[in-house]
Design an enzyme around this catalytic site. Sequence first.
Site, short mmCIF file in Angstrom:
data_model
loop_
_atom_site.label_atom_id
_atom_site.label_comp_id
_atom_site.label_asym_id
_atom_site.label_seq_id
_atom_site.Cartn_x
_atom_site.Cartn_y
_atom_site.Cartn_z
N GLU A 1 0.96 -1.38 -0.05
CA GLU A 1 -0.22 -0.02 0.06
C GLU A 1 0.88 1.15 0.02
O GLU A 1 2.08 1.23 0.51
CB GLU A 1 -0.75 0.01 1.33
CG GLU A 1 -1.83 1.01 1.54
CD GLU A 1 -2.52 0.85 2.71
OE1 GLU A 1 -3.42 1.68 3.08
OE2 GLU A 1 -2.00 0.12 3.49
N LYS B 1 -9.22 2.78 -2.00
CA LYS B 1 -9.74 2.10 -0.70
C LYS B 1 -10.80 2.48 0.05
O LYS B 1 -11.14 4.04 0.05
CB LYS B 1 -8.63 2.45 -0.07
CG LYS B 1 -8.53 1.55 1.49
CD LYS B 1 -7.32 2.04 2.38
CE LYS B 1 -7.31 1.10 3.69
NZ LYS B 1 -6.05 1.45 4.40
N CYS C 1 -5.66 -3.27 2.21
CA CYS C 1 -5.19 -3.08 3.74
C CYS C 1 -6.69 -3.32 4.53
O CYS C 1 -7.09 -4.29 4.50
CB CYS C 1 -4.32 -1.95 4.07
SG CYS C 1 -3.59 -1.96 5.67
#
Length: 288
Positions: free
Chosen positions: A53, A124, A158
């Site tokens: 990430e 995200k 994540c």
Amino acid sequence: MTTRRTAQGRPAVTVASCQIAPRVGRVEENRHRIREAIEEAARRGASIVVLPELANSGYVFQDLDELLSVAEPLDGATVRQWEELAARLKLVIVGGFAELGSDGRAYNSAVLIDETGVRASYRKAHLWDGEKTWGFTPGDTRPPVVDTPHGRIGMLICYDLEFPEWVRLAALEGAELLCGPVNWPLYPRPEGERPGEVVRVQANAAVNRMFVAVADRTGTERGQDWLGGSVIVDADGYPVTELRLGEEAVVTATLDLTEARDKSISDRNDVHADRRPELYAHRETGRP
């Protein structure tokens, strides 16, 4: 040398998770680290490479101004570098980067790139801790799943992996391999226990009969220590790579992704066919 082939005739594929130590704000230096890791993965025979990430920018920002100073558009130098490497080395690359959107906002994003260029991008959806105060804008689209010569590949970032509903969306779209660029903070855990983040990845893989490849970062950044828990997990939920906690490393595994098409876990049970979504809606909201 004979290429090992899967039961359905498609070649088995080697997947690499690149565990590097980006430094916040040092974009050129980070790109150099990324290039070295990708080239090392290719030398080891990888055809699919996963990067952490925010690999281009580092993670622990001071404020929005600093974040915006390193964020790049989708056609910026970092993604162009990955396109060049994917074309030259014949790779699929999934990597996370700080994106500057056309709306002027910053996004914690990932791209899937193959020899032809960018196949999909993703922002995200579930922001973690400081991401909410540094100025990231959450994404609002479902996880993409892309057909590649090696199989159907999905991607999340994540904290997204902490939401079983979100992981399930990619699985129901037919993802055989879910790639996760992550930055996992180092937290205390009982002696002898695996990191909880790794355990949850194993659970996600097992309950969906899907391979998962996670690329974590390592090092220390502005007082934050990072786990360095990169792992590749098979469709039964078992790790097929050794943890290299705290080290810079490239971990690889050769996988038969067609195994993820079989969702059965007994003669009479199938982890997707046995679902009863009509029972899962919340009583008050009506939503799952």
